[in-house]
Design a protein around this motif. Structure first.
Motif, PDB file in Angstrom:
ATOM      1  N   ILE A  95     -17.723   3.897  -5.172  1.00 19.85           N
ATOM      2  CA  ILE A  95     -16.703   4.150  -4.161  1.00 19.85           C
ATOM      3  C   ILE A  95     -15.534   4.830  -4.847  1.00 19.85           C
ATOM      4  O   ILE A  95     -14.982   4.311  -5.816  1.00 19.85           O
ATOM      5  CB  ILE A  95     -16.298   2.847  -3.464  1.00 19.85           C
ATOM      6  N   CYS A  96     -15.250   6.011  -4.376  1.00 19.83           N
ATOM      7  CA  CYS A  96     -14.212   6.821  -5.010  1.00 19.83           C
ATOM      8  C   CYS A  96     -12.883   6.078  -5.000  1.00 19.83           C
ATOM      9  O   CYS A  96     -12.384   5.710  -3.946  1.00 19.83           O
ATOM     10  CB  CYS A  96     -14.089   8.154  -4.289  1.00 19.83           C
ATOM     11  N   PRO A  97     -12.300   5.850  -6.174  1.00 20.96           N
ATOM     12  CA  PRO A  97     -11.028   5.111  -6.224  1.00 20.96           C
ATOM     13  C   PRO A  97      -9.869   5.900  -5.629  1.00 20.96           C
ATOM     14  O   PRO A  97      -8.846   5.319  -5.294  1.00 20.96           O
ATOM     15  CB  PRO A  97     -10.796   4.894  -7.720  1.00 20.96           C
ATOM     16  N   ASP A  98     -10.051   7.202  -5.492  1.00 19.45           N
ATOM     17  CA  ASP A  98      -8.941   8.016  -4.993  1.00 19.45           C
ATOM     18  C   ASP A  98      -8.950   8.190  -3.487  1.00 19.45           C
ATOM     19  O   ASP A  98      -7.903   8.281  -2.870  1.00 19.45           O
ATOM     20  CB  ASP A  98      -8.956   9.392  -5.671  1.00 19.45           C
ATOM     21  N   CYS A  99     -10.134   8.257  -2.876  1.00 18.41           N
ATOM     22  CA  CYS A  99     -10.145   8.506  -1.430  1.00 18.41           C
ATOM     23  C   CYS A  99     -11.046   7.546  -0.665  1.00 18.41           C
ATOM     24  O   CYS A  99     -11.078   7.597   0.558  1.00 18.41           O
ATOM     25  CB  CYS A  99     -10.543   9.946  -1.137  1.00 18.41           C
ATOM     26  N   GLY A 100     -11.808   6.694  -1.353  1.00 21.49           N
ATOM     27  CA  GLY A 100     -12.626   5.727  -0.643  1.00 21.49           C
ATOM     28  C   GLY A 100     -13.970   6.242  -0.179  1.00 21.49           C
ATOM     29  O   GLY A 100     -14.721   5.507   0.446  1.00 21.49           O
ATOM     30  N   LYS A 117     -19.674  13.674  -8.817  1.00 20.09           N
ATOM     31  CA  LYS A 117     -18.380  14.111  -8.320  1.00 20.09           C
ATOM     32  C   LYS A 117     -18.196  13.700  -6.868  1.00 20.09           C
ATOM     33  O   LYS A 117     -19.137  13.762  -6.078  1.00 20.09           O
ATOM     34  CB  LYS A 117     -18.322  15.639  -8.420  1.00 20.09           C
ATOM     35  N   CYS A 118     -16.999  13.306  -6.531  1.00 21.34           N
ATOM     36  CA  CYS A 118     -16.677  12.999  -5.140  1.00 21.34           C
ATOM     37  C   CYS A 118     -16.612  14.300  -4.350  1.00 21.34           C
ATOM     38  O   CYS A 118     -15.886  15.212  -4.723  1.00 21.34           O
ATOM     39  CB  CYS A 118     -15.339  12.275  -5.060  1.00 21.34           C
ATOM     40  N   LYS A 119     -17.400  14.347  -3.258  1.00 24.52           N
ATOM     41  CA  LYS A 119     -17.424  15.595  -2.478  1.00 24.52           C
ATOM     42  C   LYS A 119     -16.138  15.778  -1.687  1.00 24.52           C
ATOM     43  O   LYS A 119     -15.835  16.874  -1.226  1.00 24.52           O
ATOM     44  CB  LYS A 119     -18.614  15.566  -1.523  1.00 24.52           C
ATOM     45  N   ASN A 120     -15.416  14.703  -1.505  1.00 23.67           N
ATOM     46  CA  ASN A 120     -14.208  14.782  -0.684  1.00 23.67           C
ATOM     47  C   ASN A 120     -12.987  15.198  -1.504  1.00 23.67           C
ATOM     48  O   ASN A 120     -12.206  16.024  -1.070  1.00 23.67           O
ATOM     49  CB  ASN A 120     -13.981  13.422  -0.027  1.00 23.67           C
ATOM     50  N   CYS A 121     -12.826  14.603  -2.695  1.00 21.92           N
ATOM     51  CA  CYS A 121     -11.584  14.873  -3.439  1.00 21.92           C
ATOM     52  C   CYS A 121     -11.832  15.325  -4.874  1.00 21.92           C
ATOM     53  O   CYS A 121     -10.880  15.486  -5.620  1.00 21.92           O
ATOM     54  CB  CYS A 121     -10.690  13.632  -3.425  1.00 21.92           C
ATOM     55  N   GLN A 122     -13.096  15.518  -5.264  1.00 19.49           N
ATOM     56  CA  GLN A 122     -13.460  16.067  -6.582  1.00 19.49           C
ATOM     57  C   GLN A 122     -13.206  15.126  -7.751  1.00 19.49           C
ATOM     58  O   GLN A 122     -13.280  15.554  -8.901  1.00 19.49           O
ATOM     59  CB  GLN A 122     -12.741  17.409  -6.874  1.00 19.49           C
TER      60      GLN A 122
END
Ligand SMILES: [Zn+2]
Ligand SMILES: [Zn+2]
Length: 143
Positions: A95-100, A117-122
């Motif tokens: 779970i992306c710590p920056d955007c969830g 890589k997070c597709k939402n916030c990289q």
């Protein structure tokens, strides 16, 4: 016209939890993208995807499908490491710590530092995998 009728209160969005059927309201996000929420009724983790079409009573689904590999620890800005080892060819997520957002992890190689890589916030997740102790997967299989 009364000046007090100016609407400074933020718009609200009514959501329906797919897990428990409960309704709740959030302040309508002004930016499009993914948002991490908790259902106030059943505490399910929820991912809300804001698109131009998102409107009231959208059904929000729980986010947990694959097991979470572990807690991402910050290395530097936008880079995190998960210390727990994955098993090769098993799907996990972080779970992306920056955007969830969910970040899919599919380790294909043991012993190497892997990245996702997070597709939402990289934001970047680093992790390692070990061989499957069951050794069921024939070498060279493509998944
Ligand atoms: Zn709920
Ligand atoms: Zn992210």
């Amino acid at each position: 016209m009364d000046n007090n009728t100016n609407r400074n209160t933020p718009a609200q969005l009514r959501l329906t939890c797919a897990t428990c059927g409960g309704h709740f309201r959030i302040i309508t996000p002004t930016k499009l993208g993914n948002y991490a929420l908790f259902c106030p009724h059943c505490k399910a983790r929820i991912k809300l995807r804001m698109t131009p079409k998102t409107k009231n009573d959208v059904l929000v689904k729980p986010r947990l499908v694959e097991p979470v590999l572990g807690e991402p620890l910050k290395v530097k800005d936008k880079v995190y490491v998960i210390r727990r080892r994955a098993i090769v060819f098993r799907p996990y997520k972080a779970i992306c710590p920056d955007c969830g957002s969910d970040i899919a992890l599919l380790p294909k190689q043991a012993g190497k530092l892997l990245t996702a890589k997070c597709k939402n916030c990289q934001s970047m997740i680093l992790y390692k995998a070990v061989e499957n102790p069951d050794n069921n997967i024939p070498p060279g299989s493509v998944i």
